[in-house]
Enzyme design. Sequence first.
Site, PDB file in Angstrom:
ATOM      1  N   GLY A  36      35.942  44.885  40.270  1.00 55.96           N
ATOM      2  CA  GLY A  36      34.764  45.754  40.327  1.00 55.96           C
ATOM      3  C   GLY A  36      34.067  45.611  41.666  1.00 55.96           C
TER       4      GLY A  36
ATOM      5  N   GLU B 139      39.535  41.116  30.489  1.00 53.13           N
ATOM      6  CA  GLU B 139      38.250  41.021  31.171  1.00 53.13           C
ATOM      7  C   GLU B 139      37.210  40.430  30.219  1.00 53.13           C
ATOM      8  OE1 GLU B 139      38.031  43.985  34.637  1.00 53.13           O
ATOM      9  OE2 GLU B 139      37.460  45.082  32.852  1.00 53.13           O
TER      10      GLU B 139
ATOM     11  N   GLY C 199      30.795  41.335  36.478  1.00 51.82           N
ATOM     12  CA  GLY C 199      29.613  41.597  37.282  1.00 51.82           C
ATOM     13  C   GLY C 199      28.583  40.478  37.253  1.00 51.82           C
TER      14      GLY C 199
ATOM     15  N   GLU D  83      32.480  48.294  29.557  1.00 50.55           N
ATOM     16  CA  GLU D  83      31.285  49.151  29.707  1.00 50.55           C
ATOM     17  C   GLU D  83      31.414  50.424  28.862  1.00 50.55           C
ATOM     18  OE1 GLU D  83      31.369  49.045  33.982  1.00 50.55           O
ATOM     19  OE2 GLU D  83      30.807  46.930  33.859  1.00 50.55           O
TER      20      GLU D  83
ATOM     21  N   ASN E  10      38.194  49.050  40.517  1.00 51.89           N
ATOM     22  CA  ASN E  10      37.429  49.905  39.604  1.00 51.89           C
ATOM     23  C   ASN E  10      36.068  50.136  40.257  1.00 51.89           C
ATOM     24  OD1 ASN E  10      35.982  51.058  37.536  1.00 51.89           O
ATOM     25  ND2 ASN E  10      35.981  49.237  36.223  1.00 51.89           N
ATOM     26  N   TRP E  11      35.908  51.316  40.842  1.00 47.81           N
ATOM     27  CA  TRP E  11      34.700  51.564  41.631  1.00 47.81           C
ATOM     28  C   TRP E  11      33.472  51.849  40.762  1.00 47.81           C
ATOM     29  CZ3 TRP E  11      36.897  55.273  46.020  1.00 47.81           C
ATOM     30  CH2 TRP E  11      37.784  54.540  46.811  1.00 47.81           C
ATOM     31  N   LYS E  12      33.690  52.069  39.480  1.00 52.01           N
ATOM     32  CA  LYS E  12      32.581  52.364  38.551  1.00 52.01           C
ATOM     33  C   LYS E  12      31.733  53.521  39.093  1.00 52.01           C
ATOM     34  CE  LYS E  12      32.873  47.633  36.957  1.00 52.01           C
ATOM     35  NZ  LYS E  12      32.240  46.492  36.323  1.00 52.01           N
TER      36      LYS E  12
ATOM     37  N   SER F 138      34.446  39.268  37.988  1.00 51.58           N
ATOM     38  CA  SER F 138      33.968  38.466  39.135  1.00 51.58           C
ATOM     39  C   SER F 138      35.101  37.874  39.971  1.00 51.58           C
ATOM     40  CB  SER F 138      33.011  37.372  38.668  1.00 51.58           C
ATOM     41  OG  SER F 138      31.868  37.964  38.050  1.00 51.58           O
TER      42      SER F 138
ATOM     43  N   HIS G  50      37.490  49.947  28.885  1.00 53.46           N
ATOM     44  CA  HIS G  50      36.684  49.019  29.690  1.00 53.46           C
ATOM     45  C   HIS G  50      35.467  48.591  28.877  1.00 53.46           C
ATOM     46  CE1 HIS G  50      33.993  47.432  32.737  1.00 53.46           C
ATOM     47  NE2 HIS G  50      35.081  47.209  33.456  1.00 53.46           N
TER      48      HIS G  50
HETATM   49  P1  PGA Z   1      33.553  42.791  38.518  1.00 53.35           P
HETATM   50  O1  PGA Z   1      34.039  43.944  37.527  1.00 53.35           O
HETATM   51  O2  PGA Z   1      34.720  42.459  39.410  1.00 53.35           O
HETATM   52  O3  PGA Z   1      32.406  43.396  39.300  1.00 53.35           O
HETATM   53  O4  PGA Z   1      33.141  41.635  37.692  1.00 53.35           O
HETATM   54  C1  PGA Z   1      35.325  43.953  36.984  1.00 53.35           C
HETATM   55  C2  PGA Z   1      35.490  45.133  36.071  1.00 53.35           C
HETATM   56  O5  PGA Z   1      34.521  45.492  35.382  1.00 53.35           O
HETATM   57  O6  PGA Z   1      36.568  45.763  36.004  1.00 53.35           O
END
Ligand code: PGA
Length: 250
Positions: A233, A167, A173, A97, A9-11, A212, A95
Amino acid sequence: MRQPLVAGNWKLNGSLSSISELISGIREQLLTVNNAELAVCPPYIYLSHVQELLEGVNISLGAQDCSDQESGAYTGEVAAAMIKEFGCKYIIIGHSERRHIYGDTNDTVATKFAHVVKNGLTPILCVGETLEEREEGHTEVVISKQINAVLDLFGVEAFRKAVIAYEPVWAIGTGQVATPAQAQEVHEEIRLTLDAQNKDIAANIRILYGGSMKPENAKELLQQPDIDGGLIGGAALKADDFIGIALAAN
Ligand code: PGA
């Protein structure tokens, strides 16, 4: 047998040139991955670029979200049917976010889920509790509400082609990964929820862990019986780390 899925997931990251570099770095090491399916989910605007870069390459393409509408006067939105035109197989929905920054409710997520399925694509439905919810002992209730929002409206059959990603919000993150036991407990709970309605769907659905995940902690997580891959991420933005996680699924 569930094939592990490792999805990046490149966000809100990348540029035409950095994405080209990342994909070529992944391609160079792709042959070492013999077990997991790989997928990348770039920002919408780069889907066409990545689609071209992946031509003939065994990596799936996905989007990070989609609209809860089909078409019409919805400025800034992108519909599942449009995403499909760019060769996508997956769409991430719900997600944390999107839920916490952009206000997606369980109902919105369920509507998006339906659009993805209706268009023949595979939703990656994200669920997870905040730190506060965990500390208050509400993890199970929160996750089951998130799953039931879809189950109640569309039934268990809607999950036949779906992927779920657990998640924990506190792990995204932050560098604070869930322990394999903490993750396994929730994954098992999710599978049991589906199992109560359809054993076949529960046995076949892939449940990814996200938050993470790194090459250093991936193996132990992926060894858990109900963890079928990762939604990655930060570590998905470096070819070596992304491949490192995929290798942990070998
Ligand atoms: P992260 O993000 O690996 O940077 O913790 C995972 C995600 O939000 O899908």
